[in-house]
Structures are given as C-alpha cells and as structure tokens.
Design a protein around this motif. Structure first.
Motif, PDB file in Angstrom:
ATOM      1  N   ALA A  29       0.622  -1.209   0.111  1.00 14.56           N
ATOM      2  CA  ALA A  29       0.126  -0.102   0.077  1.00 14.56           C
ATOM      3  C   ALA A  29       0.825   1.272  -0.233  1.00 14.56           C
ATOM      4  CB  ALA A  29      -1.148   0.007   1.334  1.00 14.56           C
ATOM      5  N   ASN A  30       2.011   1.210   0.527  1.00 15.65           N
ATOM      6  CA  ASN A  30       2.853   2.373   0.824  1.00 15.65           C
ATOM      7  C   ASN A  30       4.270   2.362  -0.120  1.00 15.65           C
ATOM      8  OD1 ASN A  30       2.093   4.225   3.171  1.00 15.65           O
ATOM      9  ND2 ASN A  30       1.700   2.188   3.933  1.00 15.65           N
ATOM     10  N   SER A  31       3.871   1.586  -1.081  1.00 16.71           N
ATOM     11  CA  SER A  31       5.214   1.336  -2.203  1.00 16.71           C
ATOM     12  C   SER A  31       5.451   2.717  -2.803  1.00 16.71           C
ATOM     13  CB  SER A  31       4.968   0.182  -3.165  1.00 16.71           C
ATOM     14  OG  SER A  31       3.715   0.434  -3.879  1.00 16.71           O
ATOM     15  N   SER A  32       4.269   3.683  -2.994  1.00 24.55           N
ATOM     16  CA  SER A  32       4.615   4.837  -3.643  1.00 24.55           C
ATOM     17  C   SER A  32       4.580   5.982  -2.596  1.00 24.55           C
ATOM     18  CB  SER A  32       3.373   5.235  -4.640  1.00 24.55           C
ATOM     19  OG  SER A  32       3.445   4.091  -5.601  1.00 24.55           O
ATOM     20  N   THR A  33       4.809   5.766  -1.341  1.00 25.19           N
ATOM     21  CA  THR A  33       4.909   6.791  -0.392  1.00 25.19           C
ATOM     22  C   THR A  33       6.052   7.241  -0.139  1.00 25.19           C
ATOM     23  OG1 THR A  33       2.986   5.821   0.851  1.00 25.19           O
ATOM     24  CG2 THR A  33       4.364   7.342   2.146  1.00 25.19           C
ATOM     25  N   ALA A  34       6.545   8.609  -0.435  1.00 27.08           N
ATOM     26  CA  ALA A  34       8.002   8.993  -0.263  1.00 27.08           C
ATOM     27  C   ALA A  34       8.403   8.740   1.220  1.00 27.08           C
ATOM     28  CB  ALA A  34       7.946  10.535  -0.685  1.00 27.08           C
ATOM     29  N   GLY A  35       9.817   8.355   1.246  1.00 31.72           N
ATOM     30  CA  GLY A  35      10.291   8.019   2.621  1.00 31.72           C
ATOM     31  C   GLY A  35       9.762   7.000   3.491  1.00 31.72           C
ATOM     32  N   TYR A  36       8.943   6.126   2.763  1.00 37.45           N
ATOM     33  CA  TYR A  36       8.378   4.997   3.562  1.00 37.45           C
ATOM     34  C   TYR A  36       9.462   4.038   3.822  1.00 37.45           C
ATOM     35  CZ  TYR A  36       5.733   0.768   4.802  1.00 37.45           C
ATOM     36  OH  TYR A  36       5.170  -0.229   5.370  1.00 37.45           O
ATOM     37  N   LEU A 102      11.123  12.605  13.880  1.00 35.18           N
ATOM     38  CA  LEU A 102      12.064  12.542  12.715  1.00 35.18           C
ATOM     39  C   LEU A 102      11.320  11.716  11.497  1.00 35.18           C
ATOM     40  CD1 LEU A 102      14.901  10.747  14.955  1.00 35.18           C
ATOM     41  CD2 LEU A 102      14.357  13.101  14.514  1.00 35.18           C
ATOM     42  N   THR A 103      11.959  12.129  10.294  1.00 34.28           N
ATOM     43  CA  THR A 103      11.043  11.497   9.226  1.00 34.28           C
ATOM     44  C   THR A 103      12.130  11.529   8.094  1.00 34.28           C
ATOM     45  OG1 THR A 103       9.188  11.592   7.704  1.00 34.28           O
ATOM     46  CG2 THR A 103      10.178  13.647   8.197  1.00 34.28           C
ATOM     47  N   ARG A 104      11.757  10.682   6.943  1.00 34.07           N
ATOM     48  CA  ARG A 104      12.613  10.737   5.852  1.00 34.07           C
ATOM     49  C   ARG A 104      11.790  11.140   4.844  1.00 34.07           C
ATOM     50  NH1 ARG A 104      18.467   8.974   5.417  1.00 34.07           N
ATOM     51  NH2 ARG A 104      17.689   7.990   3.570  1.00 34.07           N
ATOM     52  N   ASN A 349       4.369   8.498   8.766  1.00 30.16           N
ATOM     53  CA  ASN A 349       5.536   8.219   8.444  1.00 30.16           C
ATOM     54  C   ASN A 349       6.752   8.938   9.090  1.00 30.16           C
ATOM     55  OD1 ASN A 349       7.110   6.866   6.895  1.00 30.16           O
ATOM     56  ND2 ASN A 349       6.957   7.844   4.864  1.00 30.16           N
ATOM     57  N   VAL A 350       6.278   9.035  10.530  1.00 24.01           N
ATOM     58  CA  VAL A 350       7.688   9.722  11.319  1.00 24.01           C
ATOM     59  C   VAL A 350       7.895   8.781  12.510  1.00 24.01           C
ATOM     60  CG1 VAL A 350       6.522  12.131  10.992  1.00 24.01           C
ATOM     61  CG2 VAL A 350       5.509  10.710  12.977  1.00 24.01           C
ATOM     62  N   PHE A 351       8.944   9.104  12.942  1.00 25.06           N
ATOM     63  CA  PHE A 351       9.572   8.168  14.074  1.00 25.06           C
ATOM     64  C   PHE A 351       9.991   9.330  15.388  1.00 25.06           C
ATOM     65  CE2 PHE A 351      11.212   7.205   9.827  1.00 25.06           C
ATOM     66  CZ  PHE A 351      10.505   5.976   9.639  1.00 25.06           C
ATOM     67  N   SER A 352       9.860   8.407  16.500  1.00 24.84           N
ATOM     68  CA  SER A 352      10.250   8.968  17.812  1.00 24.84           C
ATOM     69  C   SER A 352      11.238   8.271  18.461  1.00 24.84           C
ATOM     70  CB  SER A 352       9.227   9.369  18.578  1.00 24.84           C
ATOM     71  OG  SER A 352       8.562   8.089  18.906  1.00 24.84           O
ATOM     72  N   GLN A 353      11.898   8.739  19.475  1.00 27.37           N
ATOM     73  CA  GLN A 353      12.875   8.074  20.460  1.00 27.37           C
ATOM     74  C   GLN A 353      12.146   6.773  21.123  1.00 27.37           C
ATOM     75  OE1 GLN A 353      15.831  10.362  22.409  1.00 27.37           O
ATOM     76  NE2 GLN A 353      15.421   8.902  24.296  1.00 27.37           N
ATOM     77  N   SER A 354      12.931   5.563  21.359  1.00 24.18           N
ATOM     78  CA  SER A 354      12.369   4.549  21.999  1.00 24.18           C
ATOM     79  C   SER A 354      13.652   4.145  23.244  1.00 24.18           C
ATOM     80  CB  SER A 354      11.884   3.508  21.377  1.00 24.18           C
ATOM     81  OG  SER A 354      13.008   2.931  20.649  1.00 24.18           O
ATOM     82  N   ASN A 355      13.163   3.335  23.911  1.00 21.93           N
ATOM     83  CA  ASN A 355      14.394   2.987  24.928  1.00 21.93           C
ATOM     84  C   ASN A 355      15.062   1.929  23.958  1.00 21.93           C
ATOM     85  OD1 ASN A 355      13.187   4.020  27.148  1.00 21.93           O
ATOM     86  ND2 ASN A 355      11.654   2.217  27.480  1.00 21.93           N
ATOM     87  N   GLU A 356      14.748   1.282  23.102  1.00 24.11           N
ATOM     88  CA  GLU A 356      15.662   0.320  22.359  1.00 24.11           C
ATOM     89  C   GLU A 356      16.431   1.362  21.493  1.00 24.11           C
ATOM     90  OE1 GLU A 356      12.190   0.070  22.623  1.00 24.11           O
ATOM     91  OE2 GLU A 356      12.193  -1.789  24.186  1.00 24.11           O
ATOM     92  N   SER A 357      16.031   2.238  20.875  1.00 23.67           N
ATOM     93  CA  SER A 357      16.872   2.947  20.047  1.00 23.67           C
ATOM     94  C   SER A 357      17.908   3.859  20.209  1.00 23.67           C
ATOM     95  CB  SER A 357      15.846   3.849  19.039  1.00 23.67           C
ATOM     96  OG  SER A 357      15.378   4.923  19.963  1.00 23.67           O
ATOM     97  N   GLY A 358      17.915   4.122  21.684  1.00 19.96           N
ATOM     98  CA  GLY A 358      19.096   5.147  22.143  1.00 19.96           C
ATOM     99  C   GLY A 358      18.604   6.584  21.916  1.00 19.96           C
ATOM    100  N   ASP A 359      19.270   7.344  22.768  1.00 17.33           N
ATOM    101  CA  ASP A 359      19.048   8.889  22.295  1.00 17.33           C
ATOM    102  C   ASP A 359      19.035   9.487  21.130  1.00 17.33           C
ATOM    103  OD1 ASP A 359      18.609   9.100  25.072  1.00 17.33           O
ATOM    104  OD2 ASP A 359      20.624   9.492  25.658  1.00 17.33           O
TER     105      ASP A 359
END
Length: 421
Positions: A29-36, A102-104, A349-359
């Motif tokens: 479904a998101n094969s044409s979504t920029a930065g997905y 954060l996003t691409r 299509n955004v991201f945020s910090q998690s315990n597993e990702s680190g700062d």
C-alpha cells in the motif's frame, strides 16, 4: 501429545502468518509513499518443556521490525523544497502541537504562513541565521524552529564595506594647483572612478572617487556624493562647502621600489542616509602603466523580494532575491539514533525515540556520519513490490498449511469424542 496443544500451535502459526501478511499489505500500500520504510515480520519459537516419550508443541512469536536505516532510491523532482537525505540521518519535523519527530519523507511545500510542510502535515525544523551562523544542539531539539519562508515585505541591506583594486600611473604629472581634497571649484585631479553603494533604505548612492598625484609616490584620494555635483560638464563639478563637502579625504603613499601601498589601506566615511562605510584600497598599486581598475565591489543591496529558494547539500537554506542577492535564512539539521531501526514508528511516516533506539543525536549534513541533503529530490519507498508479492504467496501457503494442521487436530478430536459410540 495434546490435541488441544497441537491446535493451539497451529492457531499461533496462522496468527503469525496473518501478521506477516499485514506487513506485506502495508508495504504494498505504501510502495509509492515518499520516505516510507518497509516493515517485516520476524519469527521466533516458543518451546514448552516436554517429558520423556511425550512431545508438547509450543508456538511461534512474531516481532515487527522496520528497515529505517535502509535507503530507498532517489528520484529527481522539479521542486527545490522536495528534499531527500543521501546517506544517514533524518529530517527533524514538528507536529501542529509542537512535538518534534524524525522523518525521511521530504516532500515539503510552503503553507499559507510560509512554513514548509510535508504530505502528513509535519513542519520542517531548522536553525535560524538571524543571530549569525547557527550551531547544532547535539542531544536535544532546543534552538530549532519551524522554517518559515514568506514574502510579506521587501528587504534591503545598507552598504558597510567594499574593495577597490586599481593601478595608479607612476609616470603621471603631479598636480601643483588646487585638487579635490581642498574642495575647490575647478580643482585638478589625475584619475577618477565611481562606485555604487546603498543607503539604509536601499537607495542607490553613486560615489565619485578622485585620485590626485601631489608628489613623488604621494597621492591624495577624495570621495564625493554624486548627488552633490553641480550641473554642467566641468571636470570637477563640486563647489566648496556643504553639501558638496568630501565624504573622505586622505593621503596615499607608495613604496618607490615596489609600487605597493605603504599608508593605511582603508578609506572610512559615512554614506549619506546610510551606514559607516569602509573601502579597502590596500591592493591599489603605483606602477608605470595607465590607470586601470581591476576590481570594484561593495556589499549591500536595493529593496527586493524573494525570487527563489536555494538549499545546499550542507542543509543551508538561502533566499535568492530579484536583485540577485542571496541571503542565508536557515540551516537544516539531520538527526539519528544509535539504533535507528529500533525507533518507534508513528502515523504520518514519522519516528520517535524509544528505549531500544537510544538517544537522538543531531548534527549538520555532511558532518560526522550524517549524509547530505539533496534539493529537488525525493527518497522513494524502500519496499519492493516483487519481493512483497513473493512473501505474500509464501505466507498464504504457510497459513494454509497451519489451517490443515488445525483441521487435522479437529478431525482427530472428533474421532476421540466418538470412541464411546
């Protein structure tokens, strides 16, 4: 072996394949979504301890992971505000409530207020040049603001500095009578040039610069405002007194062996209705050749509006004005984490910090391990439809096989229940 256990195992297998099909559906479904960034389902076993001579079936667990660090293909566009990152890092964006993410996904366009917003409604963040060249805050979002480009006024810059590179003819005859430094009508001079500068309102001011040889290796230099010149064709059209007084008078001396300037190389004055102006003449020489101007320049600009936006690979966003001037407005930073694939994935299509990702760590494009910003470019989805269709068929087969196990267990259960009949 428990028939119920076998049936529960097959149900867990069907659930696992259903999860896998869900990620496949999302990716297609998101094969044409920029930065997905493609989602995938990883499987792990859950083993239940068995006794001697009896095996107890366990189940299968699924974990959803995202290929956030895997870059998609870069596609050129015709919009300068379409942005992509070639390498590591993500853009910092802000929601309408002011929360940073954060996003691409870099398909940004100006909204009614001039803010750059992407298709999901997130605003691009950057550091302003208003207080000088910015520095990135490495471990936080402080200092960032929504980038705003709006043509709601004209802008102009008064002239404050300039440079003049020329050669004065050492063989010229010295002037023995009145010269421009005395501000006398009909004064004699050796050479003349003019320079355009700008006042505080962006008005054009034309300066006449007179060079007069007064003796061996000695020259007087005088600067006048062209607007004070008297009408007519006299070689020196300025009359004594105000307002035709010289803006600057000084003496230049040269080394007779090399022709290099030995006196102070700065002509200081105040532009009428403008700022203090310093003209660098340190590269003026006195050689046995005709008067020549090699370079004449001054900063400042007349009133102008924004014509276009320029975004460099280092993240510097500049406005190009209709008069050709270019002004740095913002610098776009990039952000990453120690484990970007473990960032929390959120809608839009955004991201945020998690315990597993680190700062989250922030820096400028091209520095450290951060990639470069590509203007007029979008990053395509990193989901491959051919690969997803293959996985879909595989998951479908596995789901069917698990359902057959469940059906077999159900049939055996019927046989067991009917043993008393």
């Amino acid at each position: 072996m428990s028939l119920y256990g076998m049936m529960r195992t097959s149900v867990s297998g069907m659930n696992a394949q259903a999860n896998r099909l869900s990620t496949v559906a999302d990716n297609i479904a998101n094969s044409s979504t920029a930065g997905y960034k493609r989602a995938r389902t990883d499987f792990s076993t859950m083993v239940i301890p068995s006794t001697s001579g009896s095996y107890t079936s366990g189940s299968v667990n699924t974990t959803i992971r995202y290929a956030i660090s895997q870059q998609g293909s870069l596609q050129s566009t015709t919009s300068a505000t379409d942005l992509a990152v070639n390498g590591n890092g993500m853009f910092v964006v802000q929601s309408s409530s002011g929360t940073p993410y954060l996003t691409r996904a870099g398909a940004f366009v100006p909204d009614a207020q001039g803010r750059l917003v992407n298709a999901a409604g997130y605003y691009l963040m950057g550091y302003s040049f208003e207080s000088g060249p910015p520095a990135a805050v490495a471990n936080g979002f402080e200092g960032l603001e929504a980038i705003r480009i709006r043509q709601d006024s004209l802008t102009s810059d008064p002239t404050t500095s300039g440079e003049l590179t020329a050669n004065l003819n050492s063989n010229a005859t010295a002037v023995t009578g009145a010269n421009p430094s005395g501000n006398t009508a009909g004064a004699q001079f050796t050479s003349k040039t003019s320079l355009v500068v700008y006042d505080n309102l962006g008005g054009e001011v034309l300066l006449d610069v007179y060079f007069t040889k007064t003796g061996a290796n000695t020259w007087d230099v005088s600067v006048f405002n062209k607007a004070d010149a008297a009408t007519g064709s006299t070689p020196f059209p300025y009359s004594p007194g105000t307002p035709a007084a010289a803006l600057h008078n000084s003496t230049m001396t040269f080394n007779p062996a090399t022709g290099e300037l030995t006196s102070a190389g700065q002509l200081t004055m105040t532009i009428p209705n403008g700022s203090a102006f310093s003209l660098d003449v340190s590269k003026v020489s006195q050689l046995a050749e005709d008067f020549m101007i090699f370079d004449a320049s001054a900063n400042g600009s007349p009133p102008a509006g924004i014509e276009s936006i320029i975004i460099g690979q280092d993240g510097t966003l500049s406005a190009q004005y209709t008069n050709g001037a270019v002004k740095e407005l913002y610098r776009i930073p990039l952000a990453t984490a120690r484990s970007p694939d473990m960032l929390r994935v959120l809608p839009g299509n955004v991201f945020s910090q998690s315990n597993e990702s680190g700062d989250v760590r922030i820096g400028f494009p091209g520095e450290s391990d951060f990639g470069k910003v590509m203007s007029g470019t979008l990053e395509e989805s990193n989901a491959d439809i051919a690969q997803e269709l293959t996985l879909m068929i595989e998951s479908q087969r596995s789901y069917t096989a698990n359902s057959k196990v469940f059906q077999t267990g159900s049939d055996l259960m019927d046989i067991l229940v009917n043993l008393k009949r």
